[in-house]
Design a protein around this motif. Structure first.
Motif, short mmCIF file in Angstrom:
data_model
loop_
_atom_site.label_atom_id
_atom_site.label_comp_id
_atom_site.label_asym_id
_atom_site.label_seq_id
_atom_site.Cartn_x
_atom_site.Cartn_y
_atom_site.Cartn_z
N THR A 140 0.84 -1.19 0.00
CA THR A 140 0.00 0.00 0.00
C THR A 140 0.88 1.25 0.00
O THR A 140 2.05 1.19 0.38
N GLY A 141 0.31 2.35 -0.44
CA GLY A 141 1.06 3.60 -0.47
C GLY A 141 0.37 4.61 -1.36
O GLY A 141 -0.77 4.41 -1.79
N TRP A 143 -3.18 0.64 -3.54
CA TRP A 143 -2.58 1.97 -3.49
C TRP A 143 -3.61 3.04 -3.86
O TRP A 143 -4.67 2.74 -4.38
N THR A 144 -3.25 4.29 -3.59
CA THR A 144 -4.01 5.44 -4.08
C THR A 144 -3.08 6.22 -4.99
O THR A 144 -1.93 6.50 -4.63
N ALA A 145 -3.57 6.56 -6.19
CA ALA A 145 -2.73 7.28 -7.16
C ALA A 145 -3.30 8.67 -7.42
O ALA A 145 -4.52 8.87 -7.43
N LEU A 148 -9.04 4.81 -16.31
CA LEU A 148 -9.51 4.51 -14.95
C LEU A 148 -10.51 5.59 -14.52
O LEU A 148 -10.44 6.73 -14.98
N LYS A 149 -11.42 5.23 -13.65
CA LYS A 149 -12.40 6.20 -13.16
C LYS A 149 -11.84 6.91 -11.93
O LYS A 149 -11.48 6.27 -10.94
N GLU A 204 -8.53 5.43 -6.73
CA GLU A 204 -8.45 4.38 -5.71
C GLU A 204 -8.24 3.05 -6.45
O GLU A 204 -9.08 2.65 -7.26
N LEU A 205 -7.14 2.39 -6.20
CA LEU A 205 -6.76 1.20 -6.96
C LEU A 205 -7.09 -0.05 -6.15
O LEU A 205 -6.47 -0.31 -5.12
N TYR A 206 -8.06 -0.81 -6.64
CA TYR A 206 -8.50 -2.00 -5.90
C TYR A 206 -8.04 -3.27 -6.60
O TYR A 206 -7.90 -3.30 -7.80
#
Length: 373
Positions: free
Chosen positions: A296-297, A333-335, A350-351, A371-373
């Motif tokens: 995560t990061g 992660w969050t990008a 990506l949305k 938000e990357l799931y």
């Protein structure tokens, strides 16, 4: 004293919060700046610590100003020997306009004339103009039929931290990099990664924040150091306190990579200049080879968007690749991606869960959150 911090458009509220945290009072966001008040200690501390402003202006006077004659008389109402001797140099920066004062160069000239005419009358000699490194920078702002007269306490713009002589083709201003980090909500306990780091501004600014390093520590000087009331012991005390408050270790890793070996060398040089070269991992790597170094990061990057770097390369394919790498390699992660080109940003595929308008110079951009799931 009344002060005004100039900031990039759209960052006024963020800068107001930063100034409050530094101890400012009567904080009031305006257009491209924030008004606040405080004592000399605060003035020095803000110049040393604030990450977002360009300049900290000290307000001297505000007066009705409709015509060039009004401007000349208003400037002459100030006793300039309190601020400037004939042996010292000056520069005048003018912004804003009204019907009769509609050319900033003429406005600046009128202010300069009013000051040096007073000096000739009082001393029989006058200050020289020095545009690049004057002893006293004077700022005049015409808004409607009023003039605000200020002294620039910062000298060269505060975004020029002093650690970055080496920059890539389209460098991100250090102050904007710091703002993007703030807007992302990244905390030092989270891993930070910029896979398109260029000359390293985003990872370096993240590292300075995480280690509580004052950005002003790398500058050679501030504008107020040549003022007649300069308090050297006070500045030395604040610098010593800033150095003592630095942290030794990062709570989480900070990484940067880029396909260009030459700009990675520049990034390493910049990191060395602020003493964090052994804290940040910087490496040459193609975007297609990038994988998540932790579960995560936060990813924060500023890909090229045509207006800055030309349109020679196939940027649409590049953005598709960025979206693919984020989706496949960075689950959990969050990008955050900054883009000044809406069509290109749609190619990421990506949305986004949030979009924040940010100005890179005069170019309106979007900071997009994924938000990357």
């Amino acid at each position: 004293m009344e002060y005004f911090a100039t900031v990039a458009r759209g960052l006024e509220e963020l800068a107001a919060k930063e100034l409050e945290e530094l101890g400012a009072s009567s904080v009031e966001p305006g257009f491209c700046g924030v008004g606040f008040s405080g004592d000399r200690t605060l003035l020095y501390r803000v110049n040393l610590w604030a990450r977002l402003p360009f300049r900290i202006l000290v307000k001297l006077d505000e007066f009705p100003c409709k015509t060039p004659d009004d401007l000349y008389k208003g400037i002459q109402n100030i006793d300039w020997q309190n601020y400037l001797t004939p042996e010292q140099t000056l520069a005048v920066n003018a912004t804003g306009k009204n019907d009769e004062l509609n050319h900033t160069h003429f406005t600046a000239l009128q202010v300069k004339n009013a000051i040096v005419d007073q000096q000739q009358q009082d001393f029989g000699e006058r200050s020289d103009v020095e545009l690049y490194d004057p002893d006293l920078r004077i700022n005049v702002h015409i808004r409607g039929y009023f003039c605000t007269l200020s002294l620039d306490s910062s000298g060269s713009s505060l975004h020029r931290r002093g650690y970055r002589p080496a920059v890539g083709a389209a460098p991100l201003k250090e102050s904007l990099a710091a703002a993007l980090i703030q807007l992302s909500g990244w905390q030092p306990e989270q891993m930070f990664y910029d896979p398109l780091c260029g000359s390293g501004t985003l990872p370096i600014e993240a590292c300075l924040k995480a280690l509580n390093i004052a950005p002003g520590l790398f500058r050679e000087s501030f504008g107020f150091e040549t003022w007649s009331d300069f308090d050297l012991p006070l500045l030395e005390k604040l610098i010593a306190e800033a150095q003592a408050s630095q942290l030794d270790t990062l709570p989480a890793s900070i990484w940067g990579s880029d396909r260009d070996q030459e700009v990675i060398e520049q990034a390493k040089e910049n990191a060395t200049n602020c003493g964090v070269d052994d804290r940040i991992w910087l490496s040459q790597m193609e975007l297609s080879e990038v994988v998540a170094p932790a579960d995560t990061g936060v990813i924060l990057c500023n890909p090229p968007y045509g207006d800055r770097l030309g349109r020679d390369s196939d940027l649409e394919a590049f953005y598709k690749l960025l979206g693919s790498v984020l989706k496949q390699q960075f689950k959990g992660w969050t990008a955050f991606v900054l883009s000044g080109n809406k069509k290109l940003s749609q190619s990421i595929g990506l949305k986004s869960s949030d979009r924040i308008t940010v100005y890179n110079g005069t170019l309106p951009c979007q900071l997009m959150k994924y938000e990357l799931y």
